[in-house]
Design a protein around this motif. Sequence first.
Motif, mmCIF file in Angstrom:
data_model
loop_
_atom_site.group_PDB
_atom_site.id
_atom_site.type_symbol
_atom_site.label_atom_id
_atom_site.label_comp_id
_atom_site.label_asym_id
_atom_site.label_seq_id
_atom_site.Cartn_x
_atom_site.Cartn_y
_atom_site.Cartn_z
ATOM 1 N N GLY A 109 0.830 -1.196 0.000
ATOM 2 C CA GLY A 109 0.000 0.000 0.000
ATOM 3 C C GLY A 109 0.863 1.243 0.000
ATOM 4 O O GLY A 109 2.090 1.176 0.115
ATOM 5 N N VAL A 110 0.217 2.384 -0.135
ATOM 6 C CA VAL A 110 0.923 3.665 -0.120
ATOM 7 C C VAL A 110 0.820 4.242 1.289
ATOM 8 O O VAL A 110 -0.278 4.584 1.743
ATOM 9 N N LEU A 112 0.527 6.851 3.817
ATOM 10 C CA LEU A 112 0.230 8.282 3.785
ATOM 11 C C LEU A 112 0.973 9.053 4.862
ATOM 12 O O LEU A 112 1.169 10.262 4.736
ATOM 13 N N GLY A 117 -5.177 11.336 5.065
ATOM 14 C CA GLY A 117 -5.812 10.274 4.305
ATOM 15 C C GLY A 117 -7.294 10.143 4.587
ATOM 16 O O GLY A 117 -7.943 9.257 4.050
ATOM 17 N N PRO A 124 -4.758 7.293 -2.157
ATOM 18 C CA PRO A 124 -3.530 6.596 -2.547
ATOM 19 C C PRO A 124 -3.767 5.858 -3.863
ATOM 20 O O PRO A 124 -4.901 5.508 -4.189
ATOM 21 N N LYS A 126 -3.006 2.951 -4.645
ATOM 22 C CA LYS A 126 -3.405 1.564 -4.404
ATOM 23 C C LYS A 126 -4.432 1.543 -3.297
ATOM 24 O O LYS A 126 -4.279 2.258 -2.305
ATOM 25 N N ASN A 130 -8.966 2.797 -6.893
ATOM 26 C CA ASN A 130 -9.015 4.233 -6.615
ATOM 27 C C ASN A 130 -8.895 5.060 -7.894
ATOM 28 O O ASN A 130 -9.427 6.167 -7.982
ATOM 29 N N VAL A 238 -1.905 10.112 -4.311
ATOM 30 C CA VAL A 238 -0.658 9.973 -3.581
ATOM 31 C C VAL A 238 0.088 8.726 -4.047
ATOM 32 O O VAL A 238 -0.430 7.608 -3.950
ATOM 33 N N ALA A 239 1.292 8.935 -4.569
ATOM 34 C CA ALA A 239 2.123 7.832 -5.068
ATOM 35 C C ALA A 239 3.543 8.026 -4.556
ATOM 36 O O ALA A 239 4.480 8.222 -5.324
ATOM 37 N N VAL A 242 5.673 2.499 -1.934
ATOM 38 C CA VAL A 242 4.788 1.466 -1.386
ATOM 39 C C VAL A 242 5.513 0.677 -0.309
ATOM 40 O O VAL A 242 6.749 0.583 -0.299
#
Length: 375
Positions: A109-110, A112, A117, A124, A126, A130, A238-239, A242
């Motif tokens: 996952g990303v 945050l 968030g 995010p 992932k 999304n 948001v990237a 991960v």
Amino acid sequence: MGKHLVLAGGGHAHMTVLARLDQFVGRGHRVTLISPSPYQYYSGMGPGLLAGTYRPQEVRFHIRKMIEAPGGSFLEDRVSGIDAAGKRLHLASGGDLSYDAVSFNTGSGVPLGSLDGGSPNVLPVKPIENLLRVRETLLSWKEKRPPRLLVVGGGPAGVELAGNLWRLLRELDREGNISLVGGSRILKAFPDRVRTLARRSLENRGIVLHQGVRTKSLAGKVALLSDGASIPFDLALVAVGVSPAPLFRDSGLATGEDGGLTVNAFLQSPDYPEIFGGGDCIHFAPSPLDKVGVHAVRQNPVLLHNLLAALDGGPLRPYLPPSAYLLILNLGDGRGILSRRGWTVDGRLAFLAKDYIDRRFMKKFQISGELKEEA
């Protein structure tokens, strides 16, 4: 007497096991797949899904049908804890599930972190679903002013998303403002030529790049940057990298620094030989792996072999990471940037190469009528 194999997550590293489930069922074994969704989306085609280059049906696997058709079982659930000594999984729904062997491909996952968030306007990248939410929001945009779109993260995902947001707005014949906050610099792990080509591509389309700064907060639909500047936005993707969920660390298993399940060369826990894993959720102890899809794809046959061996006995096969791998960025304008071993090619042919590789991978495992489904 047959044994029980549990697959936790229907990610890319489990595709070959799912496609060849008859090899397990035919030997009398039970196989259960646990996933929070009956579909698994292919992240490599996510930016194209956002832009509308691909339909949802083209970028997903119906993993519930894949497991059930040959005689396996599907649980729409999530693993919340692991009792490794007792060979039991604790489920988010409150139940438990025992296993003889288990393989984790739960992805990543990303994180945050300090970013906000909780807002529906901050997403995010992932799970990939999304991106569908962002697309639907822009398709139904009713404000008179152009949408203000923000991408946080200057890695490959951030660059591709910014370019494909531009593509989506163009397809909708709609004006919009797109900003990318790239941290110290975009694509910092790539050769200079790749960075230069990507920067020119984005800037020539009016995408504003913020480099040398990072995002401190996204509260109140305003991005506060480390240099004191602020960027108002309507939607933020948001990237920023991960990492695995804290599941393995919280369960007392050996993990890497990022919390990924520690595995040996056989993709097997060194402490619990009946536990395996692949993809982004593992820490490959022989040598840490980049979080790129090529490893999950190449781990497919290794997991198939080793899970059968874990149930039936026999020697295990090691995963041998490639010394170099091909990476192609989808820039969202029908062009791509191809990079391998310092060799860089950009243009239409680069995108067509990526498109061919992605579609070939999907065709190999879309065995459950996905392309005929309604959206």
